[in-house]
Design a protein around this motif. Structure first.
Motif, PDB file in Angstrom:
ATOM      1  N   UNK A  72      -4.477  -4.652  27.370  1.00  9.33           N
ATOM      2  CA  UNK A  72      -3.387  -4.223  28.255  1.00  9.33           C
ATOM      3  C   UNK A  72      -3.893  -3.316  29.376  1.00  9.33           C
ATOM      4  N   UNK A  76      -3.552  -4.052  33.265  1.00 12.87           N
ATOM      5  CA  UNK A  76      -2.637  -3.212  34.040  1.00 12.87           C
ATOM      6  C   UNK A  76      -3.281  -2.036  34.747  1.00 12.87           C
ATOM      7  N   UNK A  98      10.781 -10.343  45.679  1.00 11.89           N
ATOM      8  CA  UNK A  98      11.326 -11.333  44.742  1.00 11.89           C
ATOM      9  C   UNK A  98      12.740 -11.035  44.289  1.00 11.89           C
ATOM     10  N   UNK A 253       3.592  -3.434  41.187  1.00  9.18           N
ATOM     11  CA  UNK A 253       4.748  -3.966  40.455  1.00  9.18           C
ATOM     12  C   UNK A 253       4.360  -4.279  39.015  1.00  9.18           C
ATOM     13  N   UNK A 254       3.235  -4.971  38.848  1.00 11.04           N
ATOM     14  CA  UNK A 254       2.816  -5.408  37.514  1.00 11.04           C
ATOM     15  C   UNK A 254       2.564  -4.245  36.565  1.00 11.04           C
ATOM     16  N   UNK A 256       3.987  -1.061  37.024  1.00  6.45           N
ATOM     17  CA  UNK A 256       4.943   0.041  37.257  1.00  6.45           C
ATOM     18  C   UNK A 256       5.323   0.766  35.960  1.00  6.45           C
ATOM     19  N   UNK A 257       5.745   0.028  34.959  1.00  4.12           N
ATOM     20  CA  UNK A 257       6.188   0.671  33.720  1.00  4.12           C
ATOM     21  C   UNK A 257       4.976   1.174  32.926  1.00  4.12           C
ATOM     22  N   UNK A 258       3.954   0.349  32.840  1.00  2.82           N
ATOM     23  CA  UNK A 258       2.733   0.740  32.126  1.00  2.82           C
ATOM     24  C   UNK A 258       2.214   2.072  32.654  1.00  2.82           C
ATOM     25  N   UNK A 265       3.192   4.062  23.634  1.00  4.20           N
ATOM     26  CA  UNK A 265       3.212   2.732  23.033  1.00  4.20           C
ATOM     27  C   UNK A 265       4.507   2.053  23.500  1.00  4.20           C
ATOM     28  N   UNK A 266       4.376   0.857  24.029  1.00  4.90           N
ATOM     29  CA  UNK A 266       5.543   0.193  24.639  1.00  4.90           C
ATOM     30  C   UNK A 266       6.025  -0.967  23.808  1.00  4.90           C
TER      31      UNK A 266
ATOM     32  N   UNK B  62      12.370  -7.544  35.645  1.00  4.88           N
ATOM     33  CA  UNK B  62      11.505  -6.850  34.700  1.00  4.88           C
ATOM     34  C   UNK B  62      10.426  -7.746  34.116  1.00  4.88           C
ATOM     35  N   UNK B  65       7.198  -6.520  35.518  1.00  2.00           N
ATOM     36  CA  UNK B  65       7.024  -5.096  35.230  1.00  2.00           C
ATOM     37  C   UNK B  65       6.864  -4.796  33.741  1.00  2.00           C
ATOM     38  N   UNK B  66       7.125  -5.752  32.904  1.00  2.00           N
ATOM     39  CA  UNK B  66       6.999  -5.524  31.461  1.00  2.00           C
ATOM     40  C   UNK B  66       5.651  -4.860  31.179  1.00  2.00           C
ATOM     41  N   UNK B  67       5.653  -3.807  30.336  1.00  3.26           N
ATOM     42  CA  UNK B  67       4.503  -2.901  30.282  1.00  3.26           C
ATOM     43  C   UNK B  67       3.268  -3.372  29.513  1.00  3.26           C
ATOM     44  N   UNK B  68       3.348  -4.463  28.773  1.00  3.33           N
ATOM     45  CA  UNK B  68       2.139  -4.958  28.101  1.00  3.33           C
ATOM     46  C   UNK B  68       2.093  -6.469  28.257  1.00  3.33           C
ATOM     47  N   UNK B  69       0.946  -7.038  27.924  1.00  3.14           N
ATOM     48  CA  UNK B  69       0.824  -8.499  28.010  1.00  3.14           C
ATOM     49  C   UNK B  69       1.822  -9.177  27.079  1.00  3.14           C
ATOM     50  N   UNK B  70       1.948  -8.647  25.860  1.00  2.00           N
ATOM     51  CA  UNK B  70       2.890  -9.257  24.920  1.00  2.00           C
ATOM     52  C   UNK B  70       4.333  -9.150  25.389  1.00  2.00           C
ATOM     53  N   UNK B  72       5.250  -8.957  28.455  1.00  2.00           N
ATOM     54  CA  UNK B  72       5.372  -9.879  29.589  1.00  2.00           C
ATOM     55  C   UNK B  72       5.654 -11.282  29.056  1.00  2.00           C
ATOM     56  N   UNK B 129      13.274  -0.304  32.342  1.00  2.00           N
ATOM     57  CA  UNK B 129      12.742  -1.094  31.234  1.00  2.00           C
ATOM     58  C   UNK B 129      13.633  -0.933  29.993  1.00  2.00           C
ATOM     59  N   UNK B 182      10.400   0.269  19.910  1.00  2.00           N
ATOM     60  CA  UNK B 182       9.186   0.903  20.430  1.00  2.00           C
ATOM     61  C   UNK B 182       9.560   2.133  21.257  1.00  2.00           C
ATOM     62  N   UNK B 183      10.603   2.005  22.057  1.00  2.00           N
ATOM     63  CA  UNK B 183      11.028   3.146  22.878  1.00  2.00           C
ATOM     64  C   UNK B 183      11.608   4.250  22.003  1.00  2.00           C
ATOM     65  N   UNK B 187       8.089   8.541  23.221  1.00  2.00           N
ATOM     66  CA  UNK B 187       8.183   9.895  23.782  1.00  2.00           C
ATOM     67  C   UNK B 187       9.632  10.240  24.116  1.00  2.00           C
ATOM     68  N   UNK B 190      10.812   8.068  26.832  1.00  2.00           N
ATOM     69  CA  UNK B 190      11.127   6.710  26.389  1.00  2.00           C
ATOM     70  C   UNK B 190      12.477   6.673  25.672  1.00  2.00           C
ATOM     71  N   UNK B 193      15.229   6.713  28.111  1.00  2.00           N
ATOM     72  CA  UNK B 193      15.491   5.390  28.704  1.00  2.00           C
ATOM     73  C   UNK B 193      16.564   4.652  27.895  1.00  2.00           C
TER      74      UNK B 193
END
Ligand SMILES: [Fe+2]
Ligand SMILES: [Fe+2]
Lengths: 266, 318
Positions: A72, A76, A98, A253-254, A256-258, A265-266, B62, B65-70, B72, B129, B182-183, B187, B190, B193
């Motif tokens: 990740x 990112x 977009x 953009x890609x 932004x949240x990260x 941990x997301x 979003x 913008x999703x914060x991880x590859x998974x 996304x 998010x 997860x949120x 923190x 989070x 949010x």
């Protein structure tokens, strides 16, 4: 010993190129969500973008396993100048955002997607005999999905150019004219290209490019286009970290949240 | 439409039709059906279909913008599913529209003109998010409740489409819940949010199920849809089911619900709650919600910008 480490570098370089190409390509595809010419196409191209992001994730994970850092983070948290993607893949779909007043050109999308997917298919084919086995294995999986992607974009390419619709044909020709000057960047293997070939990781740039031209020439001819295929790297070589502002914006953009909390941990 | 040869024949057909649905038989696209039934289905299914498509737009923001590859990959899969639901449902609606010689194109025009409405939740903004997670968790959660209520719909093609849709909605709710969990375990920021999202979306979630009866907004289609066995429960029953499923869950995660009056009344076995502003449903129906016009303009944009593509693909007239 020295050979071993050079091999490591070459493998990592190649993986970064493959990962970064698919990562940004998937993003450009995802920007089209909800904007494609019809709903069926929206579903189909969303699926392709998702597969493509999946491929990027696989490559980043291989890098992760090689000790390059968390997948990740690799995706990112690297600035534009460290990215290895080809410049043609980062260019915007068109003016606008977009989510607000996008002025996207479907012809450019079709041409870029077809050209890239064909190029990717050839590279992935070459990776079947990659001396780095994990990558050779991944290539098998990627190729299966790629078969459908390629069929999809080839169909669009032929349909629009063969439609006899004046605007469609002229837009497609313009899109080809826009894509060619930077397209050689997709075949570039960067500064460790020679080592990659010597180490048996992938075939050389010239070979890949020649195969690509052989693959698209009959398609060009089938729609009555002269197959004078001349590609270049007008804006530079993305493999060496040369990029445009379009990539900077996309990365913002890609991530932004990260980037709002890298430790979380997301 | 359907000018009947004589009243007897018409009445007989209607009686037969009612007998069929009473017996639990499915009505198919080419079967005879009363105009009221067809009209109700067209409204319901085209609105459902277009809502799936408009609903992809708030989440679209979003996707990159999703914060991880998974994450996304997860949200990409979800948005793709939603477009797929829209496609499936619009096809069902198109079949019903055949006697009126109307097509997909006409539905799009109806949407742009404001004649075809989309669901209230999709007029709202997805600001963070947290909202992206909450939409999956609670909006899709609410959708599961209202759609499973129609799984036994007397109209076969709709019931079958819903089978597939509901199966996928379960994954969406899990995807949303995973983001929220997860949120919630994260923190302070989070967690904030999530709390902000709950505060923002709560009223919309209540509006989602529609008014309890005619008197709140002047009209309600629930009586007709129940009469024709398209659905079984009332709006209020569905809303109550939503409370039962989610209120405890939200509170147990340590979040609050922006309604101090909310409580379960043991005697009547119902949830007592602050009525939402039902007038807002009319505001959304006029496309005057916070994001109504932006969403419509994205849709219109795609429709107009791609006109040349549709023309180029159209069968040639020789
Ligand atoms: Fe859906
Ligand atoms: Fe959903």
């Amino acid at each position: 010993m020295r050979n071993e480490s050079l091999k490591d570098i070459a493998i990592k370089e190649l993986l970064l190129q493959l990962a970064d190409d698919d990562f940004i390509h998937s993003y450009r595809g995802a920007e089209w969500l909800g904007l494609a010419p019809h709903i069926e196409e929206d579903v189909a191209s969303a699926s392709i973008s998702q597969d493509t992001m999946g491929h990027a994730a696989i490559y980043y994970k291989l890098l992760d396993e090689l000790g390059e850092g968390d997948a990740d983070k690799l995706a990112h948290d690297r600035p534009a100048k460290e990215r290895r993607n080809a410049i043609i893949l980062e260019l915007v779909n068109g003016p606008g955002h977009y989510m607000k007043d996008p002025d996207y050109d479907w012809a450019f999308a079709v041409v870029r997607n077809y050209f890239y997917t064909q190029a990717k298919a050839i590279k992935v084919q070459s990776l079947h005999s990659c001396s780095y086995e994990p990558l050779a294995e991944v290539a098998q999986k990627v190729q299966m999905e790629l078969y459908y992607h390629l069929m999809h974009w080839k169909t669009w390419f032929v349909q629009l150019l063969g439609s006899g619709h004046l605007e469609a044909v002229s837009r497609m020709k313009a899109a080809i004219g826009k894509t060619m000057p930077d397209f050689a960047g997709v075949f570039s293997l960067g500064q460790y290209g020679e080592e990659m070939v010597e180490l048996g990781l992938i075939e050389g740039e010239a070979v890949l490019q020649k195969k690509w031209i052989e693959a698209i020439t009959p398609i060009f001819e089938s729609v009555g286009l002269a197959a004078t295929i001349q590609i270049g790297m007008a804006r530079g070589d993305g493999r060496n970290g040369q990029h445009t502002e379009d990539l900077e914006k996309a990365l913002k953009t890609l991530s932004e949240v990260y980037a709002s909390d890298k430790a979380a941990s997301w | 439409m359907n000018v009947l040869l004589n009243d007897m024949a018409g009445e007989e057909k209607l009686n037969q039709f009612i007998a069929r649905i009473e017996a639990g038989e499915k009505i198919e696209a080419d079967d005879w059906m009363p105009e009221e039934y067809r009209g109700t289905l067209i409204k319901l299914i085209s609105m459902h279909g277009i809502s799936e498509i408009m609903g992809a737009l708030p989440e679209k923001e979003w996707v990159p913008k999703a914060p991880t590859l998974n994450r996304k990959l997860g949200i990409m899969a979800k948005v793709q599913d939603e477009m797929g639901h829209g496609q499936l449902l619009l096809r069902v609606a198109e079949d019903l529209l055949k006697p009126y010689s109307k097509k997909r194109d006409d539905l799009m025009q109806d949407l742009f003109k404001g004649d075809l409405k989309f669901h209230n939740v999709f007029h709202m903004e997805a600001k963070s998010w947290g909202d992206a997670g909450l939409i999956g968790w609670l909006v899709d959660g609410a959708a599961i409740i209202s759609q499973t209520n129609m799984l036994g719909a007397s109209y076969g093609p709709y019931a079958r489409a819903l089978q597939r849709i509901c199966a996928e909605e379960v994954f969406h709710a899990q995807h949303g819940e995973a983001i929220i969990m997860a949120l919630a375990e994260g923190t302070e920021e989070q967690r904030k949010l999530v709390q902000d999202s709950i505060n923002y979306w709560w009223e919309s979630l209540l509006l989602f199920f529609g008014p309890p009866s005619k008197k709140e907004v002047g009209t309600s289609k629930q009586d007709i849809t129940i009469k024709y066995k398209i659905r079984t429960s009332t709006n209020e029953e569905l809303r109550q089911a939503f409370f039962s499923k989610y209120v405890k869950r939200i509170l147990s995660l340590g979040f609050s619900i922006p309604d101090e009056t909310l409580r379960f009344d043991k005697e009547s076995e119902t949830w007592i709650y602050q009525q939402p502003d039902w007038g807002k449903l009319k505001v959304f129906a006029r496309n005057e919600g916070p994001r109504s016009q932006d969403r419509l303009s994205l849709r219109r944009n795609s429709y107009e910008k791609n006109k040349w593509v549709r023309e180029a693909l159209a069968p040639k007239i020789i």
